[in-house]
Design a protein around this motif. Sequence first.
Motif, mmCIF file in Angstrom:
data_model
loop_
_atom_site.group_PDB
_atom_site.id
_atom_site.type_symbol
_atom_site.label_atom_id
_atom_site.label_comp_id
_atom_site.label_asym_id
_atom_site.label_seq_id
_atom_site.Cartn_x
_atom_site.Cartn_y
_atom_site.Cartn_z
ATOM 1 N N ASP A 103 -1.505 -9.985 7.571
ATOM 2 C CA ASP A 103 -0.072 -9.775 7.381
ATOM 3 C C ASP A 103 0.140 -8.290 7.074
ATOM 4 O O ASP A 103 0.037 -7.857 5.923
ATOM 5 N N GLY A 161 -1.583 -14.873 6.143
ATOM 6 C CA GLY A 161 -0.773 -14.651 4.947
ATOM 7 C C GLY A 161 -1.335 -13.542 4.059
ATOM 8 O O GLY A 161 -0.767 -13.239 3.012
ATOM 9 N N TYR A 162 -2.467 -12.966 4.474
ATOM 10 C CA TYR A 162 -3.130 -11.954 3.639
ATOM 11 C C TYR A 162 -3.461 -10.711 4.479
ATOM 12 O O TYR A 162 -2.558 -9.990 4.907
ATOM 13 N N GLY A 166 4.165 -17.135 2.279
ATOM 14 C CA GLY A 166 5.041 -16.395 3.195
ATOM 15 C C GLY A 166 5.827 -17.355 4.069
ATOM 16 O O GLY A 166 6.378 -18.356 3.586
ATOM 17 N N ASP A 167 5.844 -17.070 5.370
ATOM 18 C CA ASP A 167 6.583 -17.920 6.314
ATOM 19 C C ASP A 167 5.675 -18.956 6.978
ATOM 20 O O ASP A 167 6.081 -19.621 7.933
ATOM 21 N N SER A 192 1.138 -17.605 -4.739
ATOM 22 C CA SER A 192 1.485 -17.352 -3.334
ATOM 23 C C SER A 192 2.624 -16.343 -3.200
ATOM 24 O O SER A 192 3.014 -16.001 -2.097
ATOM 25 N N LYS A 193 3.174 -15.893 -4.319
ATOM 26 C CA LYS A 193 4.276 -14.921 -4.255
ATOM 27 C C LYS A 193 3.784 -13.614 -3.627
ATOM 28 O O LYS A 193 2.644 -13.209 -3.836
ATOM 29 N N THR A 194 4.686 -12.955 -2.884
ATOM 30 C CA THR A 194 4.314 -11.762 -2.115
ATOM 31 C C THR A 194 3.604 -10.712 -2.970
ATOM 32 O O THR A 194 2.562 -10.187 -2.587
ATOM 33 N N LYS A 195 4.166 -10.447 -4.145
ATOM 34 C CA LYS A 195 3.596 -9.421 -5.023
ATOM 35 C C LYS A 195 2.110 -9.687 -5.333
ATOM 36 O O LYS A 195 1.282 -8.779 -5.325
ATOM 37 N N LEU A 218 2.161 -6.774 4.228
ATOM 38 C CA LEU A 218 1.677 -6.793 2.841
ATOM 39 C C LEU A 218 1.003 -5.491 2.452
ATOM 40 O O LEU A 218 0.964 -5.124 1.288
ATOM 41 N N ARG A 250 0.070 -11.790 -3.627
ATOM 42 C CA ARG A 250 -0.756 -11.785 -2.404
ATOM 43 C C ARG A 250 -1.136 -10.349 -2.060
ATOM 44 O O ARG A 250 -2.250 -10.073 -1.623
ATOM 45 N N ARG A 251 -0.203 -9.430 -2.278
ATOM 46 C CA ARG A 251 -0.484 -8.021 -1.991
ATOM 47 C C ARG A 251 -1.621 -7.521 -2.877
ATOM 48 O O ARG A 251 -2.525 -6.828 -2.437
#
Length: 419
Positions: free
Chosen positions: A119, A115-116, A277-278, A342-345, A122, A347-348
């Motif tokens: 991924d 997830g990081y 994420g997924d 955990s939101k994509t923004k 990201l 995590r990026r």
Amino acid sequence: MADIGTSYFKAQRFGEAVRPLSEAVLANPGDDKLARRLAVAVQQAGFAGTGGGEAKPTPVETQGQAPQDPEDPLAVMSDIARRVDNERVSGRLIPPPEGFADFGYPSIDYANHPGYGADKGLLTGEEGDVIKPFYEAFAPIWNGYLSMKSRASSRPVSPAHAETFRTLERDGILGLRMTDAERAELLERTEPVAEEVRRRRAELEPGKRGVEASSGHLYHVKNKPTDFVDFLNRVFENHGILEMASAYQGVPMAVKLANLQINSVEDMSIVGNSLVGDLPLSPAYYMHIDSSIGVMKVIIYRSKVSAEQGAFRYVPGSNRIGVTPFELCVRKATDKSDYDSSKTKFRRRFVGLPPFLQKKANFGNDLQPGHPELEPLLERERVMTSDDGDMLLFDNNGIHRGAIFESGEREIIQVLLAP
Ligand SMILES: [Fe+2]
């Protein structure tokens, strides 16, 4: 220098007191009183982000404080990390007499986490400066920590509560039971707020019931003392709660706020916020430590709560996990800066941090099945039902999570204790 600093300090001219007190502290190592005064002066002068002040001391003058707007924040954090690398602390302000726990926070390899770092979607390189916002969260936490720690010292517990207190020190959590009369009075006093929350919840679809709609305000320290807080203080006094909390943190503690919360299995917001994420939902989802230093919480079960009905869960002994003070503050800074979302923004952004800053307060979501520390952590976790007590006093720097539902609804009152 000590006299000049002390005179300014007593005159509450904190900005002017900082420099002479700093020099006096350096000239008198071991003088705790001077060090405490310096910490208070620095805090009151606004250096820790608590208001405007005229003094802007350099790090050496403030005994390791983090400056407000440094040219190279990463260098400041690396320097602090290096300086305190040999120190070990728990989330508590004074060292645990039992010794540190024989386990730590799970270590997570974010560079290779699906997830990081693993991924690749990201890694777009569009996040700009990820260090500065992180540092802005970190600096006041670090400075606040130094100041709080300098104020804490051991405080006695009366013989009546000594044994219970030892359990609190060892486990980080205590289940206590109200008397029938106390319980009846609590229900009566809080029923109007409970009724209002029930009404608000009924107006909304389950998926739209956020924290706001599910909680009702009972007391805030900024408001005038109410009959309710008098009642709460009376109950806490009867059970030694404030006395034990004060001894635990080494500073006098008081009730700062109280909220009533109603949640049910239908509210999906915690699960939704815990998905990375997924990836499949982690069995340790929402396991976290809180983000404040020197505070404690009491959860009062207003309804009967079974393991399935959102009971509070705590890892006994995790209040004694020993880390460097830098790591403790970094974990809190990731929360305050939203980097542990955990939101994509976010995590990026988190992926853009150097590994020594990749430590979260809310880490449970990232423990994927197969992680070697996942099963031991779940085995240690204890579910605190209303059979264990209807008042749970706990160190919120131990690992915990709440509102994990399989069925039903629960009503709780959450009380924050702070110096
Ligand atoms: Fe929490």
